[in-house]
Design an enzyme around this catalytic site. Sequence first.
Site, mmCIF file in Angstrom:
data_model
loop_
_atom_site.group_PDB
_atom_site.id
_atom_site.type_symbol
_atom_site.label_atom_id
_atom_site.label_comp_id
_atom_site.label_asym_id
_atom_site.label_seq_id
_atom_site.Cartn_x
_atom_site.Cartn_y
_atom_site.Cartn_z
ATOM 1 N N ALA A 52 -38.116 13.454 -0.594
ATOM 2 C CA ALA A 52 -38.361 13.452 0.827
ATOM 3 C C ALA A 52 -39.518 14.161 1.549
ATOM 4 O O ALA A 52 -40.160 14.037 2.487
ATOM 5 C CB ALA A 52 -37.105 13.950 1.645
ATOM 6 N N THR A 64 -42.575 13.974 4.879
ATOM 7 C CA THR A 64 -42.520 14.630 6.020
ATOM 8 C C THR A 64 -43.816 14.657 6.789
ATOM 9 O O THR A 64 -43.781 14.885 8.178
ATOM 10 C CB THR A 64 -41.900 16.358 5.903
ATOM 11 O OG1 THR A 64 -42.742 16.885 5.202
ATOM 12 C CG2 THR A 64 -40.422 16.125 5.525
ATOM 13 N N ARG A 87 -32.579 17.664 4.141
ATOM 14 C CA ARG A 87 -32.024 19.129 4.425
ATOM 15 C C ARG A 87 -32.490 20.037 5.137
ATOM 16 O O ARG A 87 -32.074 21.216 5.484
ATOM 17 C CB ARG A 87 -31.809 19.623 2.908
ATOM 18 C CG ARG A 87 -30.750 19.002 2.006
ATOM 19 C CD ARG A 87 -30.465 19.370 0.630
ATOM 20 N NE ARG A 87 -29.376 18.563 0.028
ATOM 21 C CZ ARG A 87 -29.647 17.189 -0.105
ATOM 22 N NH1 ARG A 87 -30.623 16.711 -0.235
ATOM 23 N NH2 ARG A 87 -28.369 16.525 -0.627
ATOM 24 N N GLN A 90 -37.631 9.569 -5.311
ATOM 25 C CA GLN A 90 -36.183 9.333 -4.525
ATOM 26 C C GLN A 90 -36.352 8.751 -3.220
ATOM 27 O O GLN A 90 -35.074 8.580 -2.403
ATOM 28 C CB GLN A 90 -35.557 10.751 -4.396
ATOM 29 C CG GLN A 90 -35.152 11.499 -5.538
ATOM 30 C CD GLN A 90 -34.896 13.127 -5.490
ATOM 31 O OE1 GLN A 90 -35.675 13.872 -5.390
ATOM 32 N NE2 GLN A 90 -33.644 13.158 -5.383
ATOM 33 N N ILE A 145 -37.114 6.304 -0.069
ATOM 34 C CA ILE A 145 -36.820 5.002 0.298
ATOM 35 C C ILE A 145 -37.457 4.402 1.171
ATOM 36 O O ILE A 145 -37.205 3.182 1.691
ATOM 37 C CB ILE A 145 -35.206 5.042 0.866
ATOM 38 C CG1 ILE A 145 -35.122 5.816 1.840
ATOM 39 C CG2 ILE A 145 -34.152 5.355 -0.341
ATOM 40 C CD1 ILE A 145 -33.751 5.609 2.758
ATOM 41 N N HIS A 154 -33.452 5.796 -5.938
ATOM 42 C CA HIS A 154 -32.586 5.428 -4.774
ATOM 43 C C HIS A 154 -32.615 4.346 -3.826
ATOM 44 O O HIS A 154 -32.280 4.123 -2.743
ATOM 45 C CB HIS A 154 -32.432 6.714 -3.914
ATOM 46 C CG HIS A 154 -32.119 8.239 -4.754
ATOM 47 N ND1 HIS A 154 -32.349 9.349 -4.204
ATOM 48 C CD2 HIS A 154 -31.509 8.170 -5.716
ATOM 49 C CE1 HIS A 154 -31.734 10.086 -5.205
ATOM 50 N NE2 HIS A 154 -31.219 9.667 -5.933
ATOM 51 N N CYS A 164 -24.081 -12.688 3.647
ATOM 52 C CA CYS A 164 -25.002 -13.308 2.742
ATOM 53 C C CYS A 164 -24.910 -14.828 3.000
ATOM 54 O O CYS A 164 -24.034 -15.456 2.790
ATOM 55 C CB CYS A 164 -24.953 -12.889 1.266
ATOM 56 S SG CYS A 164 -26.264 -13.892 0.210
ATOM 57 N N SER A 213 -35.898 18.914 -3.285
ATOM 58 C CA SER A 213 -34.987 20.171 -3.483
ATOM 59 C C SER A 213 -34.382 20.113 -4.682
ATOM 60 O O SER A 213 -33.909 21.132 -5.081
ATOM 61 C CB SER A 213 -33.946 20.061 -2.300
ATOM 62 O OG SER A 213 -33.171 18.697 -2.406
HETATM 63 P P1 NAD Z 1 -34.359 16.916 0.376
HETATM 64 O O1 NAD Z 1 -34.337 16.676 1.585
HETATM 65 O O2 NAD Z 1 -33.304 17.423 -0.292
HETATM 66 O O3 NAD Z 1 -35.574 18.082 -0.110
HETATM 67 C C1 NAD Z 1 -36.704 18.035 0.363
HETATM 68 C C2 NAD Z 1 -37.645 19.236 0.077
HETATM 69 O O4 NAD Z 1 -39.043 18.968 0.425
HETATM 70 C C3 NAD Z 1 -36.995 20.532 0.763
HETATM 71 O O5 NAD Z 1 -37.018 21.273 -0.460
HETATM 72 C C4 NAD Z 1 -37.951 20.924 1.634
HETATM 73 O O6 NAD Z 1 -38.393 22.428 1.780
HETATM 74 C C5 NAD Z 1 -39.439 20.312 1.144
HETATM 75 N N1 NAD Z 1 -40.592 19.834 1.943
HETATM 76 C C6 NAD Z 1 -40.349 19.078 3.173
HETATM 77 N N2 NAD Z 1 -41.784 18.825 3.635
HETATM 78 C C7 NAD Z 1 -42.686 19.522 2.483
HETATM 79 C C8 NAD Z 1 -43.858 19.599 2.917
HETATM 80 N N3 NAD Z 1 -44.537 19.139 3.782
HETATM 81 N N4 NAD Z 1 -44.373 20.187 1.725
HETATM 82 C C9 NAD Z 1 -43.684 20.642 0.776
HETATM 83 N N5 NAD Z 1 -42.464 20.585 0.732
HETATM 84 C C10 NAD Z 1 -41.809 20.184 1.555
HETATM 85 O O7 NAD Z 1 -35.212 15.741 -0.197
HETATM 86 P P2 NAD Z 1 -34.661 15.044 -1.646
HETATM 87 O O8 NAD Z 1 -34.722 16.217 -2.636
HETATM 88 O O9 NAD Z 1 -35.774 13.709 -1.820
HETATM 89 O O10 NAD Z 1 -33.282 14.434 -1.730
HETATM 90 C C11 NAD Z 1 -32.895 14.098 -0.488
HETATM 91 C C12 NAD Z 1 -32.245 12.491 -0.682
HETATM 92 O O11 NAD Z 1 -32.302 11.758 0.761
HETATM 93 C C13 NAD Z 1 -33.083 11.687 -1.476
HETATM 94 O O12 NAD Z 1 -31.910 10.997 -2.158
HETATM 95 C C14 NAD Z 1 -33.659 10.580 -0.770
HETATM 96 O O13 NAD Z 1 -33.401 9.217 -1.317
HETATM 97 C C15 NAD Z 1 -33.149 10.615 0.469
HETATM 98 N N6 NAD Z 1 -34.245 10.679 1.692
HETATM 99 C C16 NAD Z 1 -35.053 9.963 1.480
HETATM 100 C C17 NAD Z 1 -36.355 9.971 2.470
HETATM 101 C C18 NAD Z 1 -37.464 9.103 2.527
HETATM 102 O O14 NAD Z 1 -37.508 8.085 1.916
HETATM 103 N N7 NAD Z 1 -38.653 9.577 2.950
HETATM 104 C C19 NAD Z 1 -35.837 11.054 3.848
HETATM 105 C C20 NAD Z 1 -34.908 11.687 3.709
HETATM 106 C C21 NAD Z 1 -34.014 11.692 2.747
#
Ligand code: NAD
Length: 248
Positions: free
Chosen positions: A24, A28, A36, A101, A103, A121, A154, A196
Amino acid sequence: MSTAPDGLLDILAKARRIVAFTGAGMSTESGVPDFRSPGSPWMANKPIPFDAFVSSAAARREAWRRKFTMDDLYRDAQPAEGHRALASLHRAGRLAGLITQNIDGLHQAAGLPPEDVVEIHGNGTYATCLECSHRHELAPIRAHFEAHGHAPACDACGGLVKSATISFGQRMPAGAMARAVELARSCDLFLVAGSSLVVYPAAELPVLARQNGATLVIINREPTPLDDLADHVWRGEIGSIFRQIDAG
Ligand code: NAD
């Protein structure tokens, strides 16, 4: 263990088969919040566990309400520097595949061919029937939900329709996991970015790659539980670290 980004281009240049693994944090900088980090709207709109979705109409209603609330927050998200850098690595013939991971479909939006993106995911930009796997688009589901207070069944088989993401408690997609394992086993550089590494079984993939002799690189803002296993760890913002690749 490296702590500065200087050597990233060298590491990439030496690799013969690069596989990327993203979480994720990759999105960002596109405005999609991660799970998280403090203040995450995902915490206020937590995904509903799979068993509850299947067994309770009220849980399904709440799941769709949260889904549409989150969609409104990031529907217009566009690929960021990290997505673009990985797409350019692929265009240069240097990226064998990408496991994500995420979506949000932003790797594909950046130009990575969908067949080279393994979504372990699932994908939140459409829905599928839990019975017959028929694909459903979100717009008509939303219109039905807003008119009737529940999602439609469906139209192919009458089964439950759910966002095409893998919920907590839902079986991992066998085909995607098999491809992810194969990619992790067959690469000589496994590049983790923005995860993470606390979500399992996804976080087993970097371990598998390392055990099979790949160099493990982790790029993340915060420490991860696998940092000690990694050959190189860069702690910082994905955009500023990946910018080198785009320029490289
Ligand atoms: P996570 O939220 O657990 O971890 C994200 C990590 O990225 C954190 O450790 C954070 O410190 C780091 N981070 C955030 N922005 C950053 C940046 N700009 N540069 C460097 N590091 C940065 O995410 P995860 O490990 O992917 O697990 C979360 C679950 O939630 C996954 O299963 C995912 O499917 C889902 N999810 C997906 C999305 C998406 O599709 N964008 C968003 C949120 C959650």
